[in-house]
Scaffold this active site. Structure first.
Site, mmCIF file in Angstrom:
data_model
loop_
_atom_site.group_PDB
_atom_site.id
_atom_site.type_symbol
_atom_site.label_atom_id
_atom_site.label_comp_id
_atom_site.label_asym_id
_atom_site.label_seq_id
_atom_site.Cartn_x
_atom_site.Cartn_y
_atom_site.Cartn_z
ATOM 1 N N TRP A 155 0.869 -1.194 0.000
ATOM 2 C CA TRP A 155 0.000 0.000 0.000
ATOM 3 C C TRP A 155 0.898 1.235 0.000
ATOM 4 C CZ3 TRP A 155 -5.088 2.008 0.710
ATOM 5 C CH2 TRP A 155 -6.098 1.072 0.516
ATOM 6 N N GLU A 211 -0.342 -6.499 7.513
ATOM 7 C CA GLU A 211 0.297 -7.814 7.331
ATOM 8 C C GLU A 211 1.785 -7.812 7.713
ATOM 9 O OE1 GLU A 211 -1.941 -6.593 4.865
ATOM 10 O OE2 GLU A 211 -3.454 -7.890 5.778
ATOM 11 N N VAL A 245 0.897 4.240 6.382
ATOM 12 C CA VAL A 245 -0.547 4.311 6.588
ATOM 13 C C VAL A 245 -0.954 5.782 6.552
ATOM 14 C CG1 VAL A 245 -2.481 3.446 7.938
ATOM 15 C CG2 VAL A 245 -0.265 2.346 8.155
ATOM 16 N N THR A 275 -12.263 7.589 7.781
ATOM 17 C CA THR A 275 -12.868 6.725 8.799
ATOM 18 C C THR A 275 -11.818 6.355 9.856
ATOM 19 O OG1 THR A 275 -12.248 4.630 7.769
ATOM 20 C CG2 THR A 275 -14.269 5.682 6.945
ATOM 21 N N HIS A 278 -10.527 3.685 10.404
ATOM 22 C CA HIS A 278 -9.719 2.549 9.946
ATOM 23 C C HIS A 278 -8.234 2.765 10.223
ATOM 24 C CE1 HIS A 278 -7.992 -0.220 6.862
ATOM 25 N NE2 HIS A 278 -9.032 -0.953 7.195
HETATM 26 C C1 DLZ Z 1 -7.272 -1.133 3.763
HETATM 27 C C2 DLZ Z 1 -6.096 -0.217 3.901
HETATM 28 C C3 DLZ Z 1 -6.276 1.175 3.919
HETATM 29 C C4 DLZ Z 1 -7.612 1.824 3.813
HETATM 30 N N1 DLZ Z 1 -5.244 2.016 4.007
HETATM 31 C C5 DLZ Z 1 -3.985 1.494 4.100
HETATM 32 C C6 DLZ Z 1 -2.855 2.362 4.194
HETATM 33 O O1 DLZ Z 1 -2.941 3.596 4.163
HETATM 34 N N2 DLZ Z 1 -1.642 1.785 4.329
HETATM 35 C C7 DLZ Z 1 -1.456 0.415 4.365
HETATM 36 O O2 DLZ Z 1 -0.318 -0.035 4.497
HETATM 37 N N3 DLZ Z 1 -2.513 -0.406 4.259
HETATM 38 C C8 DLZ Z 1 -3.756 0.077 4.123
HETATM 39 N N4 DLZ Z 1 -4.828 -0.752 4.013
HETATM 40 C C9 DLZ Z 1 -4.580 -2.212 3.903
HETATM 41 C C10 DLZ Z 1 -4.383 -2.916 5.256
HETATM 42 O O3 DLZ Z 1 -3.077 -2.701 5.765
HETATM 43 C C11 DLZ Z 1 -4.566 -4.454 5.058
HETATM 44 O O4 DLZ Z 1 -3.750 -4.890 4.009
HETATM 45 C C12 DLZ Z 1 -6.012 -4.816 4.771
HETATM 46 O O5 DLZ Z 1 -6.868 -4.301 5.779
HETATM 47 C C13 DLZ Z 1 -6.190 -6.347 4.675
HETATM 48 O O6 DLZ Z 1 -5.815 -6.989 5.900
#
Ligand code: DLZ
Length: 155
Positions: free
Chosen positions: A28, A64, A87, A92, A94
């Site tokens: 991500w 993960e 991240v 939200t 989340h």
């Molecule tokens: C789902 C998600 C979201 C919304 N944002 C990020 C992010 O900004 N950075 C990141 O590394 N991962 C994100 N993920 C994915 C989650 O880390 C994870 O891979 C999923 O929730 C599946 O377990």
């Protein structure tokens, strides 16, 4: 040698040329995490780690990272792991759940494996803040994470 690397150069306590390092990279926000990877990888090389002793593993997202780090430690004779992710806050809660889970998860792997696992995860309000910390004006947190695990191996 500049910046944070300087803080560790010349200590000479450890022979890093025989040690293996794992780098776990979340996919991500890939542009950011690739820059963090480059920072960590280059730092390890500058500190004397051999290319063939740096093992990379990708995982889908930051959530993960703890399991990816644990798998690396279980499967290979690795001295330390650098966990890299980014991240970015959304609309939200989340963001809060992911950040908390990753921080706790990485700490758990540290304590259970008794090996250093660096928390190289950027938790930012937007992409600009992330890029500033992935080789931009606030340095490269991947590089800092690499220096951290080497310092831990020296203690
Ligand atoms: C789902 C998600 C979201 C919304 N944002 C990020 C992010 O900004 N950075 C990141 O590394 N991962 C994100 N993920 C994915 C989650 O880390 C994870 O891979 C999923 O929730 C599946 O377990």
């Amino acid at each position: 040698m500049a910046g944070i690397l300087k803080s560790i150069s010349g200590r000479g306590k450890l022979n890093l040329s025989t040690k293996k390092f794992g780098i776990v990279v979340a996919e991500w926000n890939e542009d950011v995490t690739e820059a963090l990877f480059q920072g960590a990888y280059d730092a390890l090389l500058k500190l004397g780690v051999k290319k063939e002793n740096i093992i990379r593993k990708n995982v889908p997202g930051s959530f993960e990272l703890p399991l990816g780090a644990q798998w690396m430690i279980e499967k290979k004779p690795i001295a330390a792991v650098i966990a890299l992710g980014c991240v970015i806050q959304g609309d939200t809660p989340h963001f809060d759940y992911i950040c908390q889970a990753v921080a706790n998860g990485i700490m758990t792997v540290n304590l259970k494996s008794n090996k250093p696992v660096a928390f190289g995860v950027l938790t930012t309000l937007d992409k600009k803040q992330a890029l500033e910390r992935a080789g931009g004006k606030y340095g490269n947190k991947g590089e800092e994470a690499a220096v951290t695990v080497v310092k831990m191996l020296e203690t």
